[in-house]
Design a protein around this motif. Structure first.
Motif, PDB file in Angstrom:
ATOM      1  N   ARG A  59       0.933  -1.222  -0.004  1.00 26.65           N
ATOM      2  CA  ARG A  59       0.022  -0.022   0.106  1.00 26.65           C
ATOM      3  C   ARG A  59       0.879   1.036  -0.019  1.00 26.65           C
ATOM      4  N   VAL A  60       0.186   2.334  -0.512  1.00 26.39           N
ATOM      5  CA  VAL A  60       1.124   3.608  -0.667  1.00 26.39           C
ATOM      6  C   VAL A  60       0.020   4.527   0.168  1.00 26.39           C
ATOM      7  N   ALA A  61       0.771   5.313   1.044  1.00 27.00           N
ATOM      8  CA  ALA A  61      -0.116   6.299   1.841  1.00 27.00           C
ATOM      9  C   ALA A  61      -0.346   7.610   0.735  1.00 27.00           C
ATOM     10  N   VAL A  62      -1.462   8.067   0.640  1.00 30.30           N
ATOM     11  CA  VAL A  62      -1.745   9.153  -0.061  1.00 30.30           C
ATOM     12  C   VAL A  62      -2.667  10.325   0.281  1.00 30.30           C
ATOM     13  N   ARG A  63      -2.510  11.506   0.171  1.00 33.61           N
ATOM     14  CA  ARG A  63      -3.356  12.817   0.790  1.00 33.61           C
ATOM     15  C   ARG A  63      -4.232  13.101  -0.437  1.00 33.61           C
ATOM     16  N   LEU A  64      -5.486  13.055  -0.188  1.00 29.86           N
ATOM     17  CA  LEU A  64      -6.435  13.313  -1.195  1.00 29.86           C
ATOM     18  C   LEU A  64      -7.515  14.472  -0.606  1.00 29.86           C
TER      19      LEU A  64
END
Length: 107
Positions: A30-35
């Motif tokens: 998994r890749v942590a992303v900010r949306l």
């Protein structure tokens, strides 16, 4: 050169690509992303939407659109299940495949 030979090479290339994918998946997952809130909420809405059954025959373009919409819905599922809201954005761990699908959708 016979065009069929070309496709035999492409099949071999896909096997190598899949082997690389296995390596990436084992290392990243998994890749942590900010949306931003607006796109996160739109993704959740795509997940919650009910689509009609029985699509019938699709063109290649229609299939690609539906596939990309399904990827968006899966991102919406991730946001709704494990997203962490921080003000006007959400931080969520996306499966590397979902993150890649989003990047591939950029024109």
């Amino acid at each position: 050169m016979d065009s069929q030979e070309q496709y035999v090479r492409y099949r071999d290339d896909v096997k190598v690509l899949a082997a690389i994918g296995e390596c990436v998946q084992a290392q990243v997952g998994r890749v942590a992303v900010r949306l931003p809130r607006a796109v996160a909420e739109a993704a959740v809405a795509a997940w919650e939407r009910n689509e009609p059954d029985g699509l019938g025959e699709e063109s290649r373009e229609q299939y690609v659109l539906r596939d990309q919409a399904a990827e968006l819905a899966l991102i919406g599922l991730a946001v709704s299940e494990r997203g962490r809201w921080e003000g006007e954005s959400v931080v969520v761990g996306l499966d590397v495949a979902s993150a890649g699908a989003a990047v591939r959708a950029v024109p």
